[in-house]
Every structure is written in C-alpha cells, then in structure tokens.
Design an enzyme around this catalytic site. Structure first.
Site, mmCIF file in Angstrom:
data_model
loop_
_atom_site.group_PDB
_atom_site.id
_atom_site.type_symbol
_atom_site.label_atom_id
_atom_site.label_comp_id
_atom_site.label_asym_id
_atom_site.label_seq_id
_atom_site.Cartn_x
_atom_site.Cartn_y
_atom_site.Cartn_z
ATOM 1 N N GLU A 1 -9.558 -11.078 -7.372
ATOM 2 C CA GLU A 1 -8.697 -10.190 -7.800
ATOM 3 C C GLU A 1 -7.375 -9.800 -8.575
ATOM 4 O O GLU A 1 -6.475 -9.334 -8.615
ATOM 5 C CB GLU A 1 -7.693 -9.639 -6.225
ATOM 6 C CG GLU A 1 -9.005 -9.381 -5.100
ATOM 7 C CD GLU A 1 -8.619 -9.664 -3.553
ATOM 8 O OE1 GLU A 1 -7.339 -9.843 -3.142
ATOM 9 O OE2 GLU A 1 -9.641 -9.537 -2.301
ATOM 10 N N LYS B 1 1.266 -1.725 -0.047
ATOM 11 C CA LYS B 1 -0.415 0.152 0.096
ATOM 12 C C LYS B 1 0.710 1.383 0.029
ATOM 13 O O LYS B 1 2.206 1.258 0.067
ATOM 14 C CB LYS B 1 -0.891 -0.117 1.401
ATOM 15 C CG LYS B 1 -1.878 -1.364 1.165
ATOM 16 C CD LYS B 1 -2.685 -1.100 2.231
ATOM 17 C CE LYS B 1 -4.133 -2.525 2.482
ATOM 18 N NZ LYS B 1 -5.222 -2.057 2.914
ATOM 19 N N TYR C 1 -12.617 -2.175 -3.643
ATOM 20 C CA TYR C 1 -12.605 -2.616 -2.049
ATOM 21 C C TYR C 1 -14.319 -2.422 -2.305
ATOM 22 O O TYR C 1 -14.451 -2.476 -1.759
ATOM 23 C CB TYR C 1 -11.730 -1.627 -1.278
ATOM 24 C CG TYR C 1 -10.434 -2.052 -1.226
ATOM 25 C CD1 TYR C 1 -10.495 -3.390 0.259
ATOM 26 C CD2 TYR C 1 -9.799 -1.510 -1.211
ATOM 27 C CE1 TYR C 1 -9.479 -3.418 0.294
ATOM 28 C CE2 TYR C 1 -8.553 -1.782 -0.788
ATOM 29 C CZ TYR C 1 -8.307 -2.863 0.460
ATOM 30 O OH TYR C 1 -7.106 -2.827 0.850
ATOM 31 N N ARG D 1 2.958 -5.823 9.054
ATOM 32 C CA ARG D 1 2.130 -5.107 9.598
ATOM 33 C C ARG D 1 2.040 -4.572 10.935
ATOM 34 O O ARG D 1 2.523 -3.327 11.403
ATOM 35 C CB ARG D 1 0.190 -5.687 9.543
ATOM 36 C CG ARG D 1 -0.053 -5.175 8.500
ATOM 37 C CD ARG D 1 -1.767 -5.994 8.441
ATOM 38 N NE ARG D 1 -2.736 -5.328 7.000
ATOM 39 C CZ ARG D 1 -3.586 -5.614 7.042
ATOM 40 N NH1 ARG D 1 -3.471 -7.003 7.367
ATOM 41 N NH2 ARG D 1 -4.195 -5.650 5.922
ATOM 42 N N ASN E 1 -2.113 0.540 6.567
ATOM 43 C CA ASN E 1 -1.820 -1.019 7.109
ATOM 44 C C ASN E 1 -1.025 -1.941 5.822
ATOM 45 O O ASN E 1 -0.962 -2.995 6.155
ATOM 46 C CB ASN E 1 -3.222 -1.586 7.941
ATOM 47 C CG ASN E 1 -4.093 -2.348 6.882
ATOM 48 O OD1 ASN E 1 -3.748 -1.799 5.565
ATOM 49 N ND2 ASN E 1 -5.068 -2.811 6.923
ATOM 50 N N HIS F 1 -2.094 -4.959 1.355
ATOM 51 C CA HIS F 1 -3.460 -6.068 1.315
ATOM 52 C C HIS F 1 -2.890 -7.181 1.328
ATOM 53 O O HIS F 1 -1.667 -7.477 -0.232
ATOM 54 C CB HIS F 1 -3.732 -5.047 -0.282
ATOM 55 C CG HIS F 1 -5.031 -6.271 -0.786
ATOM 56 N ND1 HIS F 1 -6.451 -6.782 -0.069
ATOM 57 C CD2 HIS F 1 -5.508 -7.251 -1.406
ATOM 58 C CE1 HIS F 1 -7.372 -7.215 -0.609
ATOM 59 N NE2 HIS F 1 -6.517 -7.498 -1.480
ATOM 60 N N PHE G 1 -15.900 3.376 6.721
ATOM 61 C CA PHE G 1 -14.481 3.459 6.577
ATOM 62 C C PHE G 1 -14.116 2.864 5.040
ATOM 63 O O PHE G 1 -13.087 3.902 4.384
ATOM 64 C CB PHE G 1 -13.570 2.543 7.361
ATOM 65 C CG PHE G 1 -13.263 0.992 6.868
ATOM 66 C CD1 PHE G 1 -13.027 0.244 5.682
ATOM 67 C CD2 PHE G 1 -14.716 0.302 7.697
ATOM 68 C CE1 PHE G 1 -12.704 -0.890 5.563
ATOM 69 C CE2 PHE G 1 -14.417 -1.506 8.014
ATOM 70 C CZ PHE G 1 -13.835 -1.151 6.054
ATOM 71 N N THR H 1 -5.595 -7.177 10.725
ATOM 72 C CA THR H 1 -5.773 -5.449 9.937
ATOM 73 C C THR H 1 -5.617 -4.553 10.896
ATOM 74 O O THR H 1 -4.501 -3.844 10.733
ATOM 75 C CB THR H 1 -7.370 -5.696 9.696
ATOM 76 O OG1 THR H 1 -8.100 -6.857 9.079
ATOM 77 C CG2 THR H 1 -7.426 -4.343 9.089
HETATM 78 P P1 RTP Z 1 -7.282 -5.797 3.357
HETATM 79 O O1 RTP Z 1 -8.720 -5.758 2.289
HETATM 80 O O2 RTP Z 1 -6.285 -4.234 2.634
HETATM 81 O O3 RTP Z 1 -5.858 -7.181 2.949
HETATM 82 O O4 RTP Z 1 -7.061 -5.527 4.229
HETATM 83 P P2 RTP Z 1 -8.042 -6.762 5.474
HETATM 84 O O5 RTP Z 1 -8.436 -7.967 4.744
HETATM 85 O O6 RTP Z 1 -7.296 -7.060 6.606
HETATM 86 O O7 RTP Z 1 -9.114 -6.281 6.283
HETATM 87 P P3 RTP Z 1 -10.116 -5.721 5.879
HETATM 88 O O8 RTP Z 1 -11.400 -6.361 6.535
HETATM 89 O O9 RTP Z 1 -11.141 -6.499 4.141
HETATM 90 O O10 RTP Z 1 -10.815 -4.488 5.468
HETATM 91 C C1 RTP Z 1 -9.976 -3.475 4.184
HETATM 92 C C2 RTP Z 1 -9.490 -2.420 4.580
HETATM 93 O O11 RTP Z 1 -10.363 -1.919 5.943
HETATM 94 C C3 RTP Z 1 -9.870 -0.094 6.416
HETATM 95 N N1 RTP Z 1 -10.455 -1.034 7.917
HETATM 96 N N2 RTP Z 1 -10.710 0.152 8.650
HETATM 97 N N3 RTP Z 1 -11.775 1.489 10.626
HETATM 98 C C4 RTP Z 1 -12.016 0.070 10.866
HETATM 99 O O12 RTP Z 1 -12.704 -0.502 11.398
HETATM 100 C C5 RTP Z 1 -11.594 -0.395 10.033
HETATM 101 N N4 RTP Z 1 -11.637 -2.172 9.091
HETATM 102 C C6 RTP Z 1 -11.017 -1.602 7.819
HETATM 103 C C7 RTP Z 1 -8.322 -1.441 6.878
HETATM 104 O O13 RTP Z 1 -7.181 -0.346 6.219
HETATM 105 C C8 RTP Z 1 -8.454 -3.047 6.284
HETATM 106 O O14 RTP Z 1 -7.327 -2.762 5.807
HETATM 107 MG MG MG Z 2 -9.699 -7.486 2.927
#
Ligand code: RTP
Ligand code: MG
Length: 141
Positions: free
Chosen positions: A128, A11, A51, A104, A114, A117, A59, A93
């Site tokens: 993807e 990222k 996304y 991370r 973070n 991805h 968010f 995350t």
């Molecule tokens: P990614 O898709 O980027 O690999 O991240 P992830 O699976 O660990 O998390 P995901 O639930 O898919 O969320 C995508 C991105 O959104 C942001 N996020 N912010 N403020 C919040 O509660 C929140 N939750 C998620 C994070 O930057 C996350 O990587």
């Molecule tokens: Mg994710």
C-alpha cells in the site's frame, strides 16, 4: 517489537470535518512518526485499485464512491509495531463497535464513513505504501 511502516489514509469524511490535525496528533502521541504524506483527490481507478481485494463484496461500489467523494490525506507511519499500533488507534471498522477513545469512536459516523484506513498486515502495508509513494518520497527522521 520491530520497526515497521504502515499506510494510513484520513478518509473524506474526516477531511471534511477538519480533524486532520487531531488524527495526526494521535499517531504522534502514540510514538508513530509521519515519514511520508500528501493530500490527494483519488480517481475512481485509484480507489478501485487500492481496495481491489474487496471487489467482489456487496459494499465495493459504495466504498469506492465514498473514497472519491472528497480529498483524502495519505501518510506512511513508522514505529515499533506500527501496523497493529495504528489498527489499535483506529478502532473497529464499525464505529458503533469501536472502543472508546479510538479514532473511529471519536470521529466516524458509520461503517462507510469511518474516518481512517490502516493497513492490516506488514505485507499489505509495504504494497500500500508503494501504491501511493515512490521510495524517494519516504523519509527517515
Ligand atoms: P480499511 O481497510 O478502510 O482500513 O477498513 P477495515 O480494514 O477496518 O475494513 P475492511 O474489511 O478492509 O473494509 C474496507 C472498508 O469497507 C467498508 N465496509 N463496509 N457494509 C459492510 O459490511 C462493510 N464492511 C466493510 C468500510 O468502510 C471499511 O472501512
Ligand atoms: Mg481493510
């Protein structure tokens, strides 16, 4: 375990910190091969589409703004159990909850910035990879 492919994105925060090589090295040391890769400045439309599953979340706008705040590096990784292996290397995350030694924990600043991805399932991984690469952009080695 089966041979899998997964999509990884370094990222904008990690690109700005100049740690692309350190992150790619972790994938390689864990036995994942880079089978496609490119640097890219995402457009708002590309980030929103990527996304889209999160579009009703509070968010979402911040996430899209962050993902277009600078260039990213996008790669397809291949290896035994690649989807879960990459998620394990990434850590949680929220970097505050990420296990020591994960990407991370070591490189991310916040839940928004973070560092990486990674696809969260084999099915999403295939979609993807197709989102960013043509079949002919993905190699075997
Ligand atoms: P990614 O898709 O980027 O690999 O991240 P992830 O699976 O660990 O998390 P995901 O639930 O898919 O969320 C995508 C991105 O959104 C942001 N996020 N912010 N403020 C919040 O509660 C929140 N939750 C998620 C994070 O930057 C996350 O990587
Ligand atoms: Mg994710």
């Amino acid at each position: 375990m089966a041979l899998e492919r997964t999509l990884s994105i370094i990222k904008p925060d990690a690109v700005k910190k100049n740690v692309i090589g350190e992150i790619l090295s972790r994938f390689e040391k864990a036995g994942l091969k880079i089978v496609a890769a490119k640097m890219k400045q995402l457009t708002k439309e590309e980030a929103e589409g990527f996304y889209a599953v999160h579009k009703e979340r509070g968010f979402f706008n911040d996430l899209v703004a962050f993902m277009i705040s600078g260039p990213v590096m996008i790669q397809a990784l291949e290896g035994e159990g690649a989807v879960l292996k990459n998620r394990d290397l990434m850590g949680a995350t929220n970097p505050k909850e990420a296990a020591p030694g994960t990407i991370r924990a070591d490189f991310a600043d916040s839940i928004d910035a973070n560092a990486v991805h990674g696809s969260d399932s084999l099915e999403n991984a295939a979609n993807e990879i197709k989102y960013f690469f043509n079949d002919s952009d993905v190699v075997s080695h």
